[in-house]
Design a protein around this motif. Structure first.
Motif, mmCIF file in Angstrom:
data_model
loop_
_atom_site.group_PDB
_atom_site.id
_atom_site.type_symbol
_atom_site.label_atom_id
_atom_site.label_comp_id
_atom_site.label_asym_id
_atom_site.label_seq_id
_atom_site.Cartn_x
_atom_site.Cartn_y
_atom_site.Cartn_z
ATOM 1 N N ASP A 16 28.631 -83.183 50.300
ATOM 2 C CA ASP A 16 29.785 -82.662 51.447
ATOM 3 C C ASP A 16 30.313 -81.263 50.417
ATOM 4 O O ASP A 16 30.033 -80.651 50.484
ATOM 5 C CB ASP A 16 30.574 -83.737 51.962
ATOM 6 C CG ASP A 16 31.818 -83.104 52.655
ATOM 7 O OD1 ASP A 16 30.867 -82.517 53.407
ATOM 8 O OD2 ASP A 16 32.674 -82.616 52.762
ATOM 9 N N ARG A 17 30.582 -82.450 49.234
ATOM 10 C CA ARG A 17 31.590 -81.380 48.347
ATOM 11 C C ARG A 17 30.561 -79.971 47.428
ATOM 12 O O ARG A 17 31.225 -78.901 47.465
ATOM 13 C CB ARG A 17 31.347 -82.350 47.123
ATOM 14 C CG ARG A 17 32.497 -83.549 46.681
ATOM 15 C CD ARG A 17 33.617 -83.087 47.327
ATOM 16 N NE ARG A 17 34.474 -81.837 46.076
ATOM 17 C CZ ARG A 17 35.149 -81.826 45.215
ATOM 18 N NH1 ARG A 17 36.251 -81.806 46.247
ATOM 19 N NH2 ARG A 17 35.544 -81.211 43.965
ATOM 20 N N ARG A 28 31.265 -77.770 50.612
ATOM 21 C CA ARG A 28 32.151 -76.971 50.737
ATOM 22 C C ARG A 28 31.922 -76.136 49.306
ATOM 23 O O ARG A 28 32.791 -75.038 49.950
ATOM 24 C CB ARG A 28 33.450 -78.239 50.102
ATOM 25 C CG ARG A 28 33.220 -78.659 51.675
ATOM 26 C CD ARG A 28 34.344 -80.541 51.534
ATOM 27 N NE ARG A 28 34.689 -81.425 51.765
ATOM 28 C CZ ARG A 28 35.222 -81.222 53.175
ATOM 29 N NH1 ARG A 28 36.330 -80.310 53.471
ATOM 30 N NH2 ARG A 28 35.482 -82.097 54.460
ATOM 31 N N SER A 29 31.911 -76.613 47.988
ATOM 32 C CA SER A 29 31.798 -75.031 47.496
ATOM 33 C C SER A 29 30.954 -74.180 47.401
ATOM 34 O O SER A 29 31.327 -72.920 47.711
ATOM 35 C CB SER A 29 31.031 -76.021 46.041
ATOM 36 O OG SER A 29 31.862 -76.767 45.613
ATOM 37 N N GLU A 65 30.454 -72.384 50.704
ATOM 38 C CA GLU A 65 31.242 -72.763 51.816
ATOM 39 C C GLU A 65 32.062 -71.446 51.159
ATOM 40 O O GLU A 65 32.600 -70.310 51.374
ATOM 41 C CB GLU A 65 31.560 -73.546 52.641
ATOM 42 C CG GLU A 65 30.222 -73.960 53.899
ATOM 43 C CD GLU A 65 30.800 -75.004 54.295
ATOM 44 O OE1 GLU A 65 29.600 -74.937 55.079
ATOM 45 O OE2 GLU A 65 31.812 -76.149 54.006
ATOM 46 N N GLY A 66 33.147 -72.050 49.980
ATOM 47 C CA GLY A 66 34.104 -71.676 49.726
ATOM 48 C C GLY A 66 34.088 -70.306 48.802
ATOM 49 O O GLY A 66 34.463 -68.569 48.763
ATOM 50 N N GLU A 121 33.078 -67.346 51.247
ATOM 51 C CA GLU A 121 34.121 -66.969 52.191
ATOM 52 C C GLU A 121 35.178 -66.438 51.101
ATOM 53 O O GLU A 121 35.033 -64.758 51.394
ATOM 54 C CB GLU A 121 35.049 -67.891 52.164
ATOM 55 C CG GLU A 121 36.783 -68.078 53.137
ATOM 56 C CD GLU A 121 36.193 -67.908 54.171
ATOM 57 O OE1 GLU A 121 37.688 -67.542 55.292
ATOM 58 O OE2 GLU A 121 35.379 -68.306 54.578
ATOM 59 N N LYS A 161 28.170 -68.235 57.382
ATOM 60 C CA LYS A 161 28.587 -69.266 57.425
ATOM 61 C C LYS A 161 29.855 -69.128 58.801
ATOM 62 O O LYS A 161 30.181 -70.287 59.133
ATOM 63 C CB LYS A 161 30.282 -69.220 55.841
ATOM 64 C CG LYS A 161 30.537 -70.092 55.991
ATOM 65 C CD LYS A 161 31.812 -70.270 55.214
ATOM 66 C CE LYS A 161 33.036 -70.956 54.924
ATOM 67 N NZ LYS A 161 33.948 -71.282 56.351
ATOM 68 N N ALA A 194 24.002 -74.734 52.405
ATOM 69 C CA ALA A 194 24.993 -75.397 53.183
ATOM 70 C C ALA A 194 25.353 -75.585 54.251
ATOM 71 O O ALA A 194 25.135 -76.743 55.015
ATOM 72 C CB ALA A 194 26.533 -74.583 52.849
ATOM 73 N N ARG A 208 24.744 -79.351 56.430
ATOM 74 C CA ARG A 208 25.441 -80.165 57.465
ATOM 75 C C ARG A 208 25.161 -80.335 59.040
ATOM 76 O O ARG A 208 24.656 -81.159 59.478
ATOM 77 C CB ARG A 208 26.408 -78.614 57.593
ATOM 78 C CG ARG A 208 27.158 -77.640 56.717
ATOM 79 C CD ARG A 208 28.442 -78.947 56.951
ATOM 80 N NE ARG A 208 29.734 -78.591 55.496
ATOM 81 C CZ ARG A 208 30.043 -78.820 55.044
ATOM 82 N NH1 ARG A 208 30.327 -80.262 54.701
ATOM 83 N NH2 ARG A 208 31.112 -78.494 54.062
#
Length: 173
Positions: free
Chosen positions: A6-7, A10-11, A13-14, A17, A72, A157, A161
């Protein structure tokens, strides 16, 4: 293990973004360059190779940095007419299959060849073939690699998910 995955997701996806937002900030500059080029050409009869090439370079920055962002945010093309009635688990299974069988092999192949194209361009110090063109064409070729590398990461990522959905509790209707 779920926490680590999950981390990681998230990384990634960051990063997607951030790259997408950076790419979007280039759009107003691109718009000004296009308008300036049109005014110079049709208002003053000046055809500037530098502005033509700058348009393409700025467009490349925007497109390449926004690929992963679009994925994303699910802003890419899908066959939603089939997907609308599916359960979350079925969507996740099809997404995972698409990532593993189609998206990753394609993007890895493109990134591989893009890196080779960049490396060669860098080694010869490639610039514009036009005398007044922009130098350092290898930087634009590097963007092709970066864009597809970011897309590969975003695909990983998305796979994480999808696996989280598939490994989660069964849905009840």
């Amino acid at each position: 293990m779920r926490y680590v995955l999950d981390r990681l997701a998230r990384s990634i996806e960051g990063a997607s973004e951030g790259a997408g937002l950076a790419g979007s900030f280039v759009l107003p500059v691109l718009m000004l360059v296009v308008v300036g080029n049109v005014v110079a050409r049709y208002g003053f009869g000046l055809g500037l190779v530098e502005l033509e090439e700058l348009q393409w370079h700025l467009n490349a920055i925007t497109v390449m940095l926004c690929l992963a962002y679009a994925y994303k945010h699910d802003s890419h093309v899908r066959v939603d007419i089939l997907r609308d009635g599916w359960s979350a688990r079925r969507k996740a299974a099809v997404e995972l299959a698409g990532i593993l069988l189609l998206l990753l092999p394609f993007t890895i192949g493109i990134a591989w060849f893009a890196w080779g194209g960049f490396a060669y361009s860098w080694s010869i110090g490639e610039g514009s073939p036009m005398p007044s063109g922009l130098p350092a064409r290898y930087l634009v070729k590097l963007l092709l690699f970066v864009g597809f590398f970011l897309l590969i990461l975003q695909a990983l990522a998305a796979a994480i998910r999808a696996l989280q959905i598939l490994a989660g509790p069964e849905e009840t209707d």
